[in-house]
Write a protein that holds these residues in place. Structure first.
Motif, PDB file in Angstrom:
ATOM      1  N   MET A 169      11.780 -27.807  19.811  1.00 10.78           N
ATOM      2  CA  MET A 169      10.823 -28.079  18.752  1.00 10.78           C
ATOM      3  C   MET A 169      10.873 -29.546  18.338  1.00 10.78           C
ATOM      4  N   ALA A 170      12.078 -30.106  18.260  1.00 12.56           N
ATOM      5  CA  ALA A 170      12.211 -31.529  17.933  1.00 12.56           C
ATOM      6  C   ALA A 170      11.614 -32.393  19.032  1.00 12.56           C
ATOM      7  N   LYS A 198      19.040 -20.220  19.587  1.00 10.16           N
ATOM      8  CA  LYS A 198      18.393 -20.844  18.433  1.00 10.16           C
ATOM      9  C   LYS A 198      18.560 -22.372  18.465  1.00 10.16           C
ATOM     10  N   LYS A 199      19.722 -22.836  18.903  1.00  8.75           N
ATOM     11  CA  LYS A 199      19.924 -24.287  19.021  1.00  8.75           C
ATOM     12  C   LYS A 199      19.001 -24.874  20.081  1.00  8.75           C
ATOM     13  N   ARG A 227      20.434 -35.879  16.923  1.00 11.38           N
ATOM     14  CA  ARG A 227      20.782 -34.938  15.853  1.00 11.38           C
ATOM     15  C   ARG A 227      22.242 -35.112  15.421  1.00 11.38           C
ATOM     16  N   GLY A 239       5.401 -24.242  16.351  1.00 15.86           N
ATOM     17  CA  GLY A 239       6.050 -22.941  16.284  1.00 15.86           C
ATOM     18  C   GLY A 239       5.436 -21.946  17.248  1.00 15.86           C
ATOM     19  N   GLN A 272      19.576 -34.367  21.496  1.00 20.60           N
ATOM     20  CA  GLN A 272      20.784 -33.769  20.939  1.00 20.60           C
ATOM     21  C   GLN A 272      21.686 -34.838  20.342  1.00 20.60           C
ATOM     22  N   THR A 328       6.676 -22.624  20.859  1.00 22.83           N
ATOM     23  CA  THR A 328       8.076 -22.259  21.118  1.00 22.83           C
ATOM     24  C   THR A 328       8.409 -20.848  20.646  1.00 22.83           C
ATOM     25  N   LYS A 334      16.136 -23.695  21.062  1.00 25.70           N
ATOM     26  CA  LYS A 334      14.765 -23.666  20.552  1.00 25.70           C
ATOM     27  C   LYS A 334      14.532 -24.802  19.555  1.00 25.70           C
ATOM     28  N   ALA A 335      15.492 -25.029  18.646  1.00 22.21           N
ATOM     29  CA  ALA A 335      15.353 -26.126  17.676  1.00 22.21           C
ATOM     30  C   ALA A 335      15.262 -27.473  18.383  1.00 22.21           C
TER      31      ALA A 335
END
Length: 531
Positions: free
Chosen positions: A70-71, A63-64, A456, A358, A453, A361, A66-67
């Motif tokens: 997306m960013a 999930k990280k 963030r 969305g 990364q 990804t 994928k996020a």
């Protein structure tokens, strides 16, 4: 008193721990690293996330990832300013090391010419050390080999095929931004490309007639799909005349053929997209591999005397790859796209842009086998037939499958097993899909994944600093990291590290929630909002 059946239905402690870790976004299968501080002599053990991108392996890490993707897609899709890639000037240390390398190369070639093999080996190792130092100093790019170039490869004709339509060609400008309309609109594109048809298929993706379905072409198209996509980017840039940037994902269709979803920066006419797709092809200049020469128990064997594979009966060496390539007069395969081309204009910042991000990804946290999972006997048979063809389709010049066709691949060694290649193209779980599921151009967002990364992390630090919680970034460059080997008695159990990581994450979440409450607007009731 509970019965045995009731006790067996109780959740295991490991399952409860895993569920708790997933709830708080902690990696469920970390590996242990030993971290040493040379200044203080402190030695500690740290749980490092596994970094898996597959949710069934590790949900929090997937999930990280994928996020983060997306960013990355969001930041680069509708840029209004050119990303700055101006290289820094070479430093004094870099220039001095390059001068030293030049001297070493001259001495190495002299040693090779005079037959001083020991001296040449030492100089070659020293050159490798200098190359490593240059890279540590921040230099990028490939350095020339100290050895003189060997036999030049045979040149192939670059003349376009007669059955492919011609394309206009323009000089590619250095800009990566699309055209601006009405002084404020800068739309971009969403494009979907598919492979050609190999026969009629049903709604579940299986062929109507498996006997006539072209599994050989399907397997070869899947193996060379990434090369075809690379050629499409080149053709598109030459036609539109500017450096088109992209964020693309490769996914399997129901019929298991790969197809491409791509976000393109800038607006391109739909007709141009169709023309470029129709005119794009990739020729595979490899030796013919239509008929197997060996198979079953009749396979080539390794000969220690000639250090090559030989025929098991005649003991004659197999043809070398270089010799087989010299004999090639026409491409062994030609890959093209299918007729289905979908292109759509997207405005930045719109709800539609977020929806398509969305969509791009959507399947990044699933493995290929999970996306095209066979749920019926007919689907399993279809996958088995495609996999059988992929198992005898070479994936590269170094593929061990070439031995089945009587050709010795590049870099053949005694450890190679004829017909068995570890490449992704031959796996039953991937069905020939390319190894890279995400394709991102170099000038997409001007940042790497590590940069995104870091952004963030910096955002979270700034939020915490706003409420007086200071989290200075630790300098880890001086630390010595070592992966703990299995059976190390000094290393703590993984369960202990996992519990510590959960407790740490709960503390971080509480601090971040406090910062959000402090930074957010005062809450109002629904009645006040309606008024």
């Amino acid at each position: 008193m509970s019965t045995r059946a009731e006790r067996m239905r109780l959740p295991l402690s490991s399952e409860v721990m895993k569920a708790t870790a997933e709830k708080h976004g902690v990696c469920v299968r970390p590996f242990t690293m030993e971290v040493g501080d040379p200044d203080t002599g402190e030695l500690r053990y740290v749980a490092v996330p596994c970094g898996s991108t597959v949710e069934s392996v590790c949900g929090p890490c997937a999930k990280k990832a994928k996020a983060l993707r997306m960013a990355q897609c969001r930041e680069g899709w509708h840029l209004t300013e050119e990303p700055d890639f101006s290289p820094a000037p070479p430093s004094k240390e870099q220039k001095e090391l390059m001068e030293f390398r030049a001297d070493l190369v001259v001495r190495y070639r002299d040693a090779v010419e005079t037959g001083e093999e020991g001296q040449a080996d030492e100089l070659r190792e020293e050159i490798r050390g200098v190359d490593e130092e240059l890279r540590q100093l921040g230099m990028r790019g490939r350095l020339p080999s100290p050895d003189l170039p060997g036999k030049a490869p045979k040149k192939r004709s670059t003349k376009r095929r007669q059955d492919a339509p011609n394309l206009p060609r323009r000089k590619v400008a250095k800009t990566t931004l699309g055209r601006e309309y009405a002084g404020r609109f800068r739309p971009s594109m969403f494009v979907t490309l598919t492979c050609d048809t190999y026969g009629r298929v049903r709604e579940d993706g299986t062929p109507v007639d498996m006997a006539t379905y072209d599994y050989r072409r399907a397997a070869r198209d899947a193996v060379h799909f990434s090369s075809l996509v690379d050629r499409w980017w080149q053709n598109l840039r030459r036609v539109v005349g500017w450096d088109v940037q992209y964020f693309a994902t490769v996914e399997p269709q129901k019929r298991t053929a790969p197809h491409l979803h791509a976000a393109l920066r800038g607006s391109i006419p739909h007709e141009v997209i169709r023309q470029v797709t129709e005119a794009t092809y990739h020729q595979v200049w490899w030796p013919a591999h239509d008929e197997l020469v060996y198979g079953g128990n009749h396979l080539p064997v390794w000969d220690m005397r000639t250090k090559s594979f030989v025929d098991p009966d005649t003991r004659e060496p197999l043809r070398q790859w270089e010799d087989a390539i010299e004999e090639v007069e026409e491409p062994a395969h030609v890959v093209t796209f299918g007729r289905q081309v979908h292109s759509k204009g997207i405005l930045g910042g719109s709800e539609e842009a977020g929806r398509h991000i969305g969509y791009l990804t959507k399947y990044l946290t699933k493995s290929t086998g999970e996306v095209v999972e066979a749920t019926s006997a007919r689907q399993r048979e279809h996958h088995d037939r495609l996999h059988a063809e992929l198992s005898v389709t070479p994936c590269s010049p170094r593929c061990a499958v070439w031995l089945l066709y009587g050709i010795q691949p590049l870099g053949a060694t005694s450890r190679m097993t004829p017909g068995h290649c570890k490449g992704r193209a031959h796996r039953r779980t991937t069905l020939g899909l390319p190894g890279r599921r995400v394709l991102v151009s170099r000038k997409w967002s001007g940042k790497s994944l590590a940069d995104h990364q870091a952004d963030r992390k910096a955002f979270v630090r700034d939020m915490l600093a706003g409420v007086g919680i200071v989290k200075p970034e630790e300098d880890t460059s001086r630390l010595i990291w070592r992966k703990v080997q299995p059976g190390d008695r000094d290393a703590p159990p993984r369960a202990h590290l996992l519990m510590h990581a959960i407790a740490e994450r709960i503390t971080w979440k509480a601090e971040y929630d406090r910062a959000l409450l402090a930074a957010g607007p005062p809450e109002t009731s629904a009645t006040q909002q309606a008024a």
